[in-house]
Write an enzyme that holds these catalytic residues in place. Structure first.
Site, PDB file in Angstrom:
ATOM      1  N   ASP A   1      32.523 -16.742  24.894  1.00 41.41           N
ATOM      2  CA  ASP A   1      32.089 -16.379  23.555  1.00 41.41           C
ATOM      3  C   ASP A   1      33.177 -16.627  22.527  1.00 41.41           C
ATOM      4  O   ASP A   1      32.922 -17.159  21.443  1.00 41.41           O
ATOM      5  CB  ASP A   1      31.662 -14.912  23.526  1.00 41.41           C
TER       6      ASP A   1
ATOM      7  N   GLU B   1      25.033 -19.738  32.241  1.00 43.88           N
ATOM      8  CA  GLU B   1      25.065 -18.287  32.049  1.00 43.88           C
ATOM      9  C   GLU B   1      25.669 -17.586  33.257  1.00 43.88           C
ATOM     10  O   GLU B   1      25.330 -17.886  34.400  1.00 43.88           O
ATOM     11  CB  GLU B   1      23.640 -17.790  31.826  1.00 43.88           C
TER      12      GLU B   1
ATOM     13  N   GLU C   1      38.494  -7.273  23.905  1.00 40.00           N
ATOM     14  CA  GLU C   1      37.187  -6.793  24.368  1.00 40.00           C
ATOM     15  C   GLU C   1      37.250  -6.316  25.812  1.00 40.00           C
ATOM     16  O   GLU C   1      36.637  -5.320  26.187  1.00 40.00           O
ATOM     17  CB  GLU C   1      36.134  -7.878  24.209  1.00 40.00           C
TER      18      GLU C   1
ATOM     19  N   THR D   1      28.538 -17.867  34.399  1.00 39.62           N
ATOM     20  CA  THR D   1      29.439 -18.748  35.145  1.00 39.62           C
ATOM     21  C   THR D   1      30.876 -18.647  34.656  1.00 39.62           C
ATOM     22  O   THR D   1      31.806 -19.005  35.379  1.00 39.62           O
ATOM     23  CB  THR D   1      28.993 -20.218  35.010  1.00 39.62           C
ATOM     24  N   ASP D   2      31.080 -18.126  33.431  1.00 38.28           N
ATOM     25  CA  ASP D   2      32.431 -18.187  32.868  1.00 38.28           C
ATOM     26  C   ASP D   2      33.406 -17.275  33.597  1.00 38.28           C
ATOM     27  O   ASP D   2      34.589 -17.592  33.699  1.00 38.28           O
ATOM     28  CB  ASP D   2      32.434 -17.911  31.363  1.00 38.28           C
TER      29      ASP D   2
ATOM     30  N   TYR E   1      26.484  -5.681  34.073  1.00 36.48           N
ATOM     31  CA  TYR E   1      27.399  -6.816  33.963  1.00 36.48           C
ATOM     32  C   TYR E   1      28.564  -6.644  34.936  1.00 36.48           C
ATOM     33  O   TYR E   1      28.927  -7.563  35.676  1.00 36.48           O
ATOM     34  CB  TYR E   1      27.904  -6.905  32.524  1.00 36.48           C
TER      35      TYR E   1
ATOM     36  N   GLY F   1      22.233 -10.804  21.670  1.00 38.86           N
ATOM     37  CA  GLY F   1      22.878 -11.645  22.663  1.00 38.86           C
ATOM     38  C   GLY F   1      23.537 -12.866  22.076  1.00 38.86           C
ATOM     39  O   GLY F   1      23.682 -13.889  22.756  1.00 38.86           O
TER      40      GLY F   1
END
EC number: 2.7.1.6
Length: 390
Positions: A174, A31, A162, A33-34, A226, A126
């Site tokens: 995602d 989580e 997005e 980390t991307d 975020y 989520g």
């Protein structure tokens, strides 16, 4: 037949030309980390979003959703620009905008589109309902307009929609999960090289069960939080003289933390580095056929997200604690945080008792009753058949 097809016919008076369904995802581990060039390990869900669309011969997009009142929204193609839309329509419209921006022949010369959307993926849980909508729309456009895009290219376009049109500074996990996952596998993705591996994942064969608990906790200022964490990570990497926090390994972590004067930067860095380590260890265990051993890694991930990355909330923490107290082998929040869902891994026969314990704990604390879903590794986006009307 998908609800998007009859919705399309009812609202636009004709048949759609193409239809696609894209799933939501649960991130098993990895989580935040991307966007740090790290590692992630998501699975696709059986729940998803379906898009049916067709050309309409105008210069406009017409959009309708079964989940948003079924009123048709209309926007001129030439009016598409970042910030122009602030509701669900921004996601499919953003895909059209991004494809046009890339020079692809989308929406030109009377190339307006009618788009109908339906889904069974709960929003706000989520589970990447936005990415599923983007990916379903992008795959449908790719087929309709013969764009010839590969799935990684579709994922990149959906993510750009997005990021640049909607304004959410997301990573690419995602979209990759929604498009590239295969049934019975987790998708091991290196977000720096964009290489993938399908890692076999059969909890049932090991006598295990993975359940998803939608806490129904509303997301709290997710976009601002975020963006702040992403910025903090970039600043920490710059202070350490590395391209991204992914470049700090286990051996270098102590020295890196000592070089950071800001306590928040130290916490963010520690989470990203240790989370990458946990992803690699989880993949190793799954390759070795030991899914029963990954529970402590899931729980450690949650503790890191709660304490170092500070993206949890009382409902998520309570769900994890209740699941562990009822015998779960491991549990963690999944997704961006500040609300959303928890996954809990257990021996199969303990799954019902764990779900009941979480519901009881929520009732005791006055929280809305959570929703339990199963999390079986499903396949990525697929074309749906649009049968002719009788």
């Amino acid at each position: 037949m998908s609800g998007a097809v009859p919705l399309f016919r009812r609202c636009f008076g004709t048949d759609p030309q193409v239809g696609w369904r894209a799933p939501g995802r649960v991130n098993l581990i990895g989580e935040h980390t991307d966007y740090n060039d790290g590692y992630v390990l998501p699975i696709a869900l059986s729940l998803g979003v379906t898009v049916a669309l067709a050309r309409n011969g105008s210069d406009r997009l017409r959009l309708v959703s079964a989940q948003h009142g079924q009123d048709v929204a209309t926007v001129a193609l030439d009016a598409l620009e970042p910030g122009a839309l602030s509701d669900w329509t921004a996601y499919p419209a953003g895909v059209v905008w991004q494809l046009r921006r890339s020079g692809l022949d989308v929406g030109r010369h009377g190339g307006g589109l009618d788009i109908a959307v339906d889904g069974d993926l709960p929003g706000g849980a989520g589970l990447s309902s936005s990415a599923a909508l983007e990916c379903a729309a992008a795959m449908a456009l790719d087929e309709l307009l013969h764009l010839g895009l590969t799935r990684p290219q579709v994922a990149a376009h959906a993510r750009a929609a997005e990021h640049d049109f909607v304004g959410m500074p997301c990573g690419v996990m995602d979209q990759y999960a929604s498009l590239l996952c295969t049934q019975g596998h987790a998708l091991f993705l290196d977000t720096r090289t964009m290489t993938t591996e399908q890692v076999p994942l059969d909890f049932a064969a090991a006598g295990l069960h993975l359940q998803l608990i939608d806490t129904r906790a509303p997301h709290r200022l997710v976009e601002g939080h975020y963006a702040e964490r992403r910025r903090s990570c970039a600043e920490a990497a710059a202070a350490l003289g590395v391209p991204a926090l992914r470049d700090i390994d286990r051996a270098a972590l102590g020295g890196a933390l000592a070089r950071l004067s800001d306590a928040t930067a130290r916490r963010r860095t520690r989470h990203v580095v240790t989370e990458n380590i946990r992803v690699l260890e989880t993949v190793r265990l799954l390759r070795d056929g030991r899914p029963d051993r990954i529970g402590p890694l899931l729980t450690a991930s949650h503790a890191s997200l709660r304490d170092d990355y500070e993206v949890s909330c009382p409902e998520l923490d309570l769900a994890v604690d209740a699941a562990l107290g009822a015998g779960a082998l491991g549990a963690r929040m999944t997704g961006g945080g500040f609300g959303g869902s928890v996954i809990a891994l257990s021996v199969a026969e303990d799954a019902d008792a764990i779900a009941a314990a979480v519901c009881e704990a929520f009732a005791e604390h006055g929280f809305a009753a959570p929703i339990r879903l199963d999390a079986h590794p499903a396949a990525g986006a697929a074309r749906i058949t649009v049968p002719p009307r009788r």
